[in-house]
Enzyme design. Structure first.
Site, PDB file in Angstrom:
ATOM      1  N   ASN A 210     -20.373 -21.701   9.550  1.00 60.63           N
ATOM      2  CA  ASN A 210     -20.800 -21.550   9.074  1.00 60.63           C
ATOM      3  C   ASN A 210     -20.876 -23.092   8.424  1.00 60.63           C
ATOM      4  O   ASN A 210     -20.270 -23.791   8.448  1.00 60.63           O
ATOM      5  CB  ASN A 210     -21.272 -20.371   7.752  1.00 60.63           C
ATOM      6  CG  ASN A 210     -19.997 -20.435   7.259  1.00 60.63           C
ATOM      7  OD1 ASN A 210     -19.030 -20.821   6.842  1.00 60.63           O
ATOM      8  ND2 ASN A 210     -19.494 -18.847   7.607  1.00 60.63           N
ATOM      9  N   ASP A 280     -20.524 -13.173   9.416  1.00 59.52           N
ATOM     10  CA  ASP A 280     -20.549 -11.339   9.172  1.00 59.52           C
ATOM     11  C   ASP A 280     -20.418 -10.855  11.021  1.00 59.52           C
ATOM     12  O   ASP A 280     -19.982  -9.240  10.981  1.00 59.52           O
ATOM     13  CB  ASP A 280     -21.672 -11.323   9.087  1.00 59.52           C
ATOM     14  CG  ASP A 280     -22.085 -10.985   7.525  1.00 59.52           C
ATOM     15  OD1 ASP A 280     -20.754 -10.802   7.133  1.00 59.52           O
ATOM     16  OD2 ASP A 280     -22.527 -11.928   6.747  1.00 59.52           O
ATOM     17  N   LYS A 290     -17.444 -22.778  30.524  1.00 63.17           N
ATOM     18  CA  LYS A 290     -18.610 -22.984  29.920  1.00 63.17           C
ATOM     19  C   LYS A 290     -20.252 -22.393  30.779  1.00 63.17           C
ATOM     20  O   LYS A 290     -20.146 -22.148  31.877  1.00 63.17           O
ATOM     21  CB  LYS A 290     -18.603 -24.733  29.581  1.00 63.17           C
ATOM     22  CG  LYS A 290     -19.659 -25.270  28.993  1.00 63.17           C
ATOM     23  CD  LYS A 290     -19.907 -27.006  29.452  1.00 63.17           C
ATOM     24  CE  LYS A 290     -21.382 -27.593  28.852  1.00 63.17           C
ATOM     25  NZ  LYS A 290     -21.442 -29.035  29.114  1.00 63.17           N
ATOM     26  N   VAL A 309     -12.324  -7.999   3.109  1.00 66.42           N
ATOM     27  CA  VAL A 309     -12.245  -7.871   0.944  1.00 66.42           C
ATOM     28  C   VAL A 309     -12.226  -6.375   0.684  1.00 66.42           C
ATOM     29  O   VAL A 309     -11.801  -6.111   0.112  1.00 66.42           O
ATOM     30  CB  VAL A 309     -12.994  -9.093   0.241  1.00 66.42           C
ATOM     31  CG1 VAL A 309     -14.810  -8.421   0.420  1.00 66.42           C
ATOM     32  CG2 VAL A 309     -12.992  -8.469  -1.043  1.00 66.42           C
ATOM     33  N   LYS A 338     -22.957  -5.693  -4.251  1.00 65.96           N
ATOM     34  CA  LYS A 338     -21.865  -6.065  -3.361  1.00 65.96           C
ATOM     35  C   LYS A 338     -20.836  -5.528  -4.217  1.00 65.96           C
ATOM     36  O   LYS A 338     -19.347  -5.291  -3.320  1.00 65.96           O
ATOM     37  CB  LYS A 338     -21.532  -7.645  -2.611  1.00 65.96           C
ATOM     38  CG  LYS A 338     -22.240  -7.966  -1.378  1.00 65.96           C
ATOM     39  CD  LYS A 338     -22.667  -8.812  -1.643  1.00 65.96           C
ATOM     40  CE  LYS A 338     -23.500  -9.950  -0.189  1.00 65.96           C
ATOM     41  NZ  LYS A 338     -23.430 -10.930  -0.062  1.00 65.96           N
ATOM     42  N   LYS A 342     -18.713  -2.195  -1.681  1.00 63.92           N
ATOM     43  CA  LYS A 342     -17.050  -2.664  -1.459  1.00 63.92           C
ATOM     44  C   LYS A 342     -16.135  -2.673  -2.898  1.00 63.92           C
ATOM     45  O   LYS A 342     -14.216  -3.068  -2.496  1.00 63.92           O
ATOM     46  CB  LYS A 342     -17.421  -4.653  -0.867  1.00 63.92           C
ATOM     47  CG  LYS A 342     -17.929  -5.255  -0.310  1.00 63.92           C
ATOM     48  CD  LYS A 342     -17.588  -5.997  -0.395  1.00 63.92           C
ATOM     49  CE  LYS A 342     -19.295  -6.969   1.464  1.00 63.92           C
ATOM     50  NZ  LYS A 342     -18.919  -7.778   2.443  1.00 63.92           N
TER      51      LYS A 342
HETATM   52  O1  PMT Z   1     -16.133 -23.559   1.026  1.00 59.93           O
HETATM   53  P1  PMT Z   1     -16.878 -24.657   0.091  1.00 59.93           P
HETATM   54  O2  PMT Z   1     -17.529 -25.038   0.830  1.00 59.93           O
HETATM   55  O3  PMT Z   1     -16.631 -25.186  -1.171  1.00 59.93           O
HETATM   56  O4  PMT Z   1     -18.117 -23.779   0.325  1.00 59.93           O
HETATM   57  C1  PMT Z   1     -17.604 -22.312  -0.976  1.00 59.93           C
HETATM   58  C2  PMT Z   1     -19.003 -21.007  -0.777  1.00 59.93           C
HETATM   59  C3  PMT Z   1     -20.391 -21.170  -1.392  1.00 59.93           C
HETATM   60  C4  PMT Z   1     -18.746 -20.949   1.206  1.00 59.93           C
HETATM   61  C5  PMT Z   1     -18.002 -19.863  -1.599  1.00 59.93           C
HETATM   62  O5  PMT Z   1     -18.447 -20.030  -2.933  1.00 59.93           O
HETATM   63  C6  PMT Z   1     -18.648 -18.155  -1.167  1.00 59.93           C
HETATM   64  O6  PMT Z   1     -19.416 -17.978  -1.751  1.00 59.93           O
HETATM   65  N1  PMT Z   1     -17.570 -17.307  -0.227  1.00 59.93           N
HETATM   66  C7  PMT Z   1     -18.310 -16.272   0.241  1.00 59.93           C
HETATM   67  C8  PMT Z   1     -18.873 -16.706   0.758  1.00 59.93           C
HETATM   68  C9  PMT Z   1     -19.985 -15.741   1.567  1.00 59.93           C
HETATM   69  O7  PMT Z   1     -19.467 -14.753   3.132  1.00 59.93           O
HETATM   70  O8  PMT Z   1     -20.375 -14.462   1.014  1.00 59.93           O
HETATM   71  P2  PMT Z   1     -20.667 -13.159   1.426  1.00 59.93           P
HETATM   72  O9  PMT Z   1     -22.165 -13.290   0.268  1.00 59.93           O
HETATM   73  O10 PMT Z   1     -21.685 -13.046   3.025  1.00 59.93           O
HETATM   74  O11 PMT Z   1     -20.018 -12.526   1.644  1.00 59.93           O
HETATM   75  C10 PMT Z   1     -19.928 -11.460   0.350  1.00 59.93           C
HETATM   76  C11 PMT Z   1     -17.878 -11.570   0.273  1.00 59.93           C
HETATM   77  O12 PMT Z   1     -17.632 -10.506   1.396  1.00 59.93           O
HETATM   78  C12 PMT Z   1     -17.399 -12.653   0.343  1.00 59.93           C
HETATM   79  O13 PMT Z   1     -16.396 -12.477  -0.749  1.00 59.93           O
HETATM   80  C13 PMT Z   1     -16.471 -12.922   2.027  1.00 59.93           C
HETATM   81  O14 PMT Z   1     -15.689 -13.308   2.021  1.00 59.93           O
HETATM   82  C14 PMT Z   1     -16.490 -11.428   1.518  1.00 59.93           C
HETATM   83  N2  PMT Z   1     -16.441 -10.804   3.887  1.00 59.93           N
HETATM   84  C15 PMT Z   1     -17.710 -10.972   3.935  1.00 59.93           C
HETATM   85  C16 PMT Z   1     -17.508 -11.058   5.656  1.00 59.93           C
HETATM   86  C17 PMT Z   1     -16.613 -10.736   5.920  1.00 59.93           C
HETATM   87  N3  PMT Z   1     -16.540  -9.615   7.462  1.00 59.93           N
HETATM   88  N4  PMT Z   1     -15.809 -10.372   5.299  1.00 59.93           N
HETATM   89  C18 PMT Z   1     -15.265 -10.558   4.285  1.00 59.93           C
HETATM   90  O15 PMT Z   1     -13.969 -10.089   3.709  1.00 59.93           O
END
Ligand code: PMT
Length: 399
Positions: A210, A280, A290, A309, A338, A342
């Site tokens: 991403n 995810d 390949k 998390v 969330k 979580k």
């Molecule tokens: O890295 P930059 O370019 O500076 O951009 C910053 C950012 C946009 C990435 C950052 O500010 C941000 O929003 N990070 C979270 C991105 C994300 O994956 O959000 P989410 O809404 O999909 O996930 C929610 C939370 O669950 C997040 O804290 C994520 O780290 C966590 N998660 C998600 C999936 C997973 N398998 N494990 C997790 O811990």
């Protein structure tokens, strides 16, 4: 003074005889490791030339709000976002009055309105002007707005009078500027932060990822270290230098990030901040070789990655756990869900649908939510947002 290393100081010089001391102040700040950019009011240019300040700071001096050349180099909003501290020295009575009443009628007052950085004033004026009720009322308004005051000192003045109103000496001002960054909010605590994207391999040459650059997480790691914490940063593949005093572990895949984060929590961690954009899903199988383009369509089967998390917040030695939410619509609703699902202590949500915010940008804007409250951190440089977030986390953690 070590606290000034790599700090960005926007030095505002206003009209007064003490303006000559600002030249020395530039040197003192630079000697302590700060980067200095100078903005001068029209009055300041009557006392000391922009050329002197340009030669000392090593950067063009900004004097005019409506100068297209200066705006093209670094526009006033960019300059306001760039600063870690706006320091006005000397600050005249006229400048304090304009600032107290929210004027934006020149570059420096506009910058003060537009910045999210702390602002400090080193006043310099005749003792009678300082004592005047109008100046004292303006001072109260400014202090209520959170503006810091460096001085003034007392003694004999350029006008021949004696009393309060002398600008402090440059060495004293530089010392006080360093103390702005000396907040020790997280001293003695271990903070673990994950940052950046993960890469999920399809075959030896292709992967799913991403747009995360890691900038937000790295800025938070820097702010946590500055606040006195021992910081472990677990980073996906990014192209960023490691902040000073931060221990970094690099990982590629979500599963590696999971193991590194949980192992850091096993070893004892007080605060966990999940800024990483963890994939995810990952391909169910990674091809050994390949994949050849022999067919018109190929189908990938994906399997869900474990949630890092959520697993940290379910740990039996659970740290104070802060998540992030990247959303493009219904931001608050999804973030609230969330936070609850979580079982987080806090979630920082960003709307990533805009261009100059969120993923890969130098700026961000967050709404931070916790059970029973929330706070908006308006658009600013990620370094500034990171500092504000760390302050908020420290307050909530201590409660
Ligand atoms: O890295 P930059 O370019 O500076 O951009 C910053 C950012 C946009 C990435 C950052 O500010 C941000 O929003 N990070 C979270 C991105 C994300 O994956 O959000 P989410 O809404 O999909 O996930 C929610 C939370 O669950 C997040 O804290 C994520 O780290 C966590 N998660 C998600 C999936 C997973 N398998 N494990 C997790 O811990």
């Amino acid at each position: 003074m070590e606290r000034l290393v790599n700090k960005r100081i926007l030095l505002g010089v206003t009209g007064g005889i003490a303006a000559y001391k600002s030249a020395d102040l530039v040197r003192r700040l630079q000697d302590a490791g700060a980067e200095v950019r100078v903005v001068m009011t029209a009055g300041a240019c009557e006392f000391i030339t922009p050329l002197t300040m340009q030669a000392l700071s090593g950067h063009p001096v900004h004097t005019d709000l409506l100068d297209p050349r200066a705006e093209a180099a670094m526009g006033h909003i960019e300059l306001a976002r760039w600063a870690d501290l706006v320091l006005i020295a000397p600050a005249s009575a006229n400048f304090m009055a304009r600032m107290a009443h929210g004027h934006g009628n020149d570059l420096l007052t506009t910058l003060c309105l537009a910045t999210g950085a702390p602002i400090a004033l080193a006043p310099a004026m005749n003792q009678q002007m300082w004592a005047d009720t109008a100046t004292q009322k303006n001072l109260l308004i400014l202090q209520e707005k959170g503006v810091r005051l460096f001085g003034p000192g007392s003694g004999s003045q350029a006008c021949g009078e004696v009393g309060p109103g002398r600008m402090l000496e440059p060495a004293e001002i530089a010392q006080m500027a360093a103390e702005v960054f000396d907040h020790d909010l997280l001293t003695g605590l271990h903070v673990v932060i994950n940052a950046g994207p993960t890469r999920e391999a399809i075959d030896p040459v292709r992967y799913i990822t991403n747009q995360s650059s890691g900038k937000m997480g790295f800025a938070i790691a820097e702010a946590a270290a500055e606040a006195g914490a021992r910081v472990t940063l677990i980073s996906g593949p990014v192209n960023l230098p490691t902040p000073t005093r931060v221990k970094r572990t690099d990982v590629i895949r979500a599963e590696e990030m999971f193991d590194a984060c949980l192992s850091a929590v096993d070893q004892g961690c007080d605060i966990f901040i999940a800024t990483a954009a963890v994939a995810d899903y990952r391909p169910t199988v990674t091809a050994d070789h390949k994949i050849k383009k022999s067919t018109e369509e190929i189908h990938l089967t994906l399997v869900k990655n474990r949630d890092i998390v959520a697993s940290v917040s379910a740990h039996d030695r659970r740290p104070f756990t802060v998540g992030f939410a990247a959303e493009t619509r219904d931001v608050m609703t999804y973030a609230q869900a969330k936070l609850e699902n979580k079982k987080l202590d806090m979630i920082a949500t960003n709307d990533v649908s805009g261009e100059n915010v969120g993923f890969n940008s130098d700026n961000n804007a967050l709404t931070v939510i916790w059970p029973g409250g929330h706070k908006v951190l308006p658009l600013a440089a990620k370094r500034q947002i990171a500092k504000q977030l760390i302050e908020l986390i420290a307050i909530r953690y201590k409660r």
